[in-house]
Design an enzyme around this catalytic site. Structure first.
Site, short mmCIF file in Angstrom:
data_model
loop_
_atom_site.label_atom_id
_atom_site.label_comp_id
_atom_site.label_asym_id
_atom_site.label_seq_id
_atom_site.Cartn_x
_atom_site.Cartn_y
_atom_site.Cartn_z
N LYS A 190 10.84 41.45 -11.72
CA LYS A 190 9.41 41.68 -11.51
C LYS A 190 9.30 42.44 -10.20
O LYS A 190 9.50 41.89 -9.13
CB LYS A 190 8.66 40.35 -11.45
CG LYS A 190 7.18 40.43 -11.89
CD LYS A 190 6.30 41.12 -10.88
CE LYS A 190 5.97 40.21 -9.71
NZ LYS A 190 5.02 40.87 -8.75
N GLY A 231 10.28 35.34 -0.72
CA GLY A 231 8.89 35.62 -0.40
C GLY A 231 8.26 34.49 0.38
O GLY A 231 8.94 33.73 1.08
N SER A 232 6.95 34.38 0.26
CA SER A 232 6.19 33.42 1.07
C SER A 232 6.36 32.00 0.56
O SER A 232 6.68 31.75 -0.60
CB SER A 232 4.71 33.79 1.05
OG SER A 232 4.15 33.54 -0.24
N GLY A 239 3.48 31.31 -2.19
CA GLY A 239 3.76 31.93 -3.48
C GLY A 239 4.99 31.36 -4.13
O GLY A 239 5.01 31.08 -5.34
N GLY A 240 6.04 31.17 -3.34
CA GLY A 240 7.28 30.63 -3.89
C GLY A 240 7.13 29.21 -4.37
O GLY A 240 7.69 28.83 -5.41
N GLU A 272 13.84 31.57 -1.62
CA GLU A 272 13.98 31.63 -0.17
C GLU A 272 12.59 31.87 0.38
O GLU A 272 11.97 32.90 0.12
CB GLU A 272 14.94 32.76 0.22
CG GLU A 272 15.32 32.74 1.68
CD GLU A 272 15.02 34.05 2.35
OE1 GLU A 272 14.07 34.08 3.15
OE2 GLU A 272 15.72 35.03 2.07
N CYS A 284 13.31 37.51 7.43
CA CYS A 284 13.28 36.06 7.19
C CYS A 284 14.05 35.30 8.26
O CYS A 284 13.85 34.09 8.41
CB CYS A 284 13.83 35.76 5.81
SG CYS A 284 15.41 36.57 5.47
N GLU A 333 5.93 29.27 9.87
CA GLU A 333 6.38 30.63 10.08
C GLU A 333 5.19 31.57 10.22
O GLU A 333 4.20 31.46 9.50
CB GLU A 333 7.24 31.10 8.90
CG GLU A 333 7.71 32.54 9.02
CD GLU A 333 8.40 33.04 7.76
OE1 GLU A 333 9.29 33.89 7.90
OE2 GLU A 333 8.05 32.59 6.66
#
Length: 519
Positions: A182, A239-240, A243-244, A263, A300, A390
């Site tokens: 995606k 990603g965030s 969202g993750g 991650e 990251c 973060e």
């Protein structure tokens, strides 16, 4: 000419509504119509991957390795186009993009070498013992096999190395799993060019057409459809946290839960030990400031937390860091959305009591970010969990501790991290000794006297950690061990030689654990 289409079963196809991509520098439209995959489009891609699975997973490691190397060759052949398009889409400089392309092709070739060596498939043989008492032992052999079609999400901050042909895709393909990517909506053009490189590599090496697919998408629907499709057997995500975590919850709530290798977030603490701070604090400050602002702080592994003992040495470190950061100009972030989130997070911290701002540079444009350094006492940091989150950008918090006991309390309060760094000299060994067993439970990679930005692609690398750094503390998304995420163990009991996978046959050329002895 970019089409904005999806790659499914070897063909570029339309499907779903459309969205635009824009320049983070100018706001100008780059692509006016990129298709946003709907549920039906994602299903087509997953079905193509499933049709390809039997043939692709059955390829020999030599054939699969040749495919990975061909992908690397095709990406390199499109190097100039990739740098041009990715530069417009992400505002990343040419040198960074060229280096990232080399990292991408390098890891593809490393994985090709590694699967040819064969040890990653962990072949194990326990030979039959028909005369064993009180019961005979059957012949039992185990090898790791491909798990099935894998969904991969492109990452915003690495349009090449963590996206279409990045680490997750490379490791899944190396394992023998077809992949559906995606693409990240911020760099749809880059994704399309890389996908075309893979399509050509498939054709040249005779791989099944469905071994790789790309679905473009800017909507929640496209990502959710990929994670929840019953033919997708594992997911890789960078990603965030928000969202993750939402996608992770979908993955484990399916009728058939699947592994979700996410991650998600890390503040990557740096411990300034007293002897090192006294002897070379200013030198450390300059290096830390450079690491903090590398890539506009959009790594990251960005070192966003510094812990040190109160005193003149820490004062000098902060002063030198602020001086160095003041020389760093504001830079354009990857997207307007990321820049807005950074500005919001900074404003929220500035509004908190007992948090002082040691330096703050000015950002020129709406999509720009400039460094900022906050300072708090250890008591304030411990009492305010929001300071543990973060901030994606060049922002940092310095925690001023009154004693070694306070440093230990901060370490114990840390959530899961990708990295933790100790800046130390030989005289700091006694001070580090009680910290190390605490910190090694918090982070996937422990670093001594280096900065965490820069993740080497190698056999021993661990890029992951306890939650929220990642969703599976046992796995890495970088290095050859990443291939294991997309393999599952299968045992064969009392099978004839001609029925066994090649890796389990007597006299196989690949490494085996045979009756407890490594061949």
């Amino acid at each position: 000419m970019l089409s904005g289409k999806h790659l499914i079963d070897g063909a570029w196809v339309e499907g779903g509504k459309t969205f635009q991509t824009v320049s983070p520098v100018t706001g100008d439209v780059l692509q006016a119509a990129v298709f946003d995959a709907d549920k039906a489009t994602v299903a087509r891609a997953a079905e193509a991957a499933e049709r390809a699975f039997a043939a692709y997973s059955a390829t020999s490691v030599a054939v699969r390795a040749a495919f990975l190397r061909q992908i690397a060759d095709e990406i390199e052949a499109r190097g100039a186009d990739l740098t041009e398009v990715a530069g417009k889409e992400t505002a990343l400089p040419e040198m960074r993009l060229n280096g990232e392309r080399g990292r991408t092709t390098g890891q593809l070739r490393l994985f090709a070498d590694w699967i040819e060596e064969g040890g990653c498939f962990d072949a194990r043989i326990d030979r039959a013992m028909p005369d064993r008492q009180p019961l005979p032992r059957p012949d039992v052999r185990l090898v790791l096999k491909a798990i099935g079609p894998v969904g991969v999400f492109g990452a915003s901050n690495f349009p090449l190395a963590f996206s279409t042909a990045g680490g997750d895709t490379a490791s899944a393909l190396a394992a023998g799993c077809p992949v559906v990517v995606k693409g990240h909506p911020a760099h749809a053009g880059t994704a399309e060019i890389v996908a075309e490189a893979i399509r050509v590599a498939i054709k040249k090496t005779g791989m099944p057409k469905g071994a790789f697919g790309l679905v473009q998408g800017a909507s929640i629907e496209s990502g959710s459809a990929l994670v929840t499709h019953p033919l997708i057997k594992a997911v890789g995500f960078t990603g965030s946290l928000r969202g993750g975590r939402a996608l992770f919850d979908l993955a484990v709530s399916r009728p058939e839960p699947i592994p979700f290798y996410g991650e998600l977030g890390s503040i990557n603490p740096t411990f300034l030990m007293p002897a090192a701070l006294a002897s070379r604090g200013e030198e450390i400050a300059g290096g830390w400031a450079q690491s903090l602002t590398m890539g506009v702080g959009q790594f990251c592994t960005n070192p966003g937390l510094v812990i040190g003992l109160d005193g003149p040495d820490l004062d000098a470190f902060i002063a030198r860091s602020c001086e160095a950061l003041g020389d760093v100009p504001a830079q354009t972030m990857l997207t307007a959305g990321i820049a807005k989130a950074y500005a919001t997070a900074i404003a929220e911290r500035e509004a908190q009591g007992n948090v002082s701002v040691k330096m703050k540079a000015d950002a020129a444009g709406a999509c720009d970010a400039a460094p900022i350094v906050f300072e708090v006492t250890s008591d304030v940091w411990l009492e305010n969990p929001a300071l543990h989150d973060e901030v994606f950008g060049p922002a940092a918090v310095v925690v001023r501790c009154q004693s070694a006991e306070d440093v230990l309390k901060v370490a114990e309060a840390l959530e899961g991290q990708l990295t933790a760094t100790f800046m130390m000299d030989d005289g700091d060994l006694e001070a580090v000794t009680p910290l190390l067993p605490v910190v090694e439970r918090k982070a996937g990679r422990l670093i001594r006297n280096n900065f965490p930005t820069g993740v080497e692609v190698c056999h021993a690398m661990m890029h992951g950690g306890p939650y929220p750094a990642s969703t599976d503390v046992r796995s890495t998304s970088v290095g050859t061990k990443a291939i294991e995420r997309f393999l599952r163990p299968v045992s064969y009991q009392n099978f004839h030689q001609d029925m066994l996978p090649d890796a389990l046959k007597d006299g196989a050329s690949t490494p085996q654990l045979d009756n407890g002895k490594r061949s």
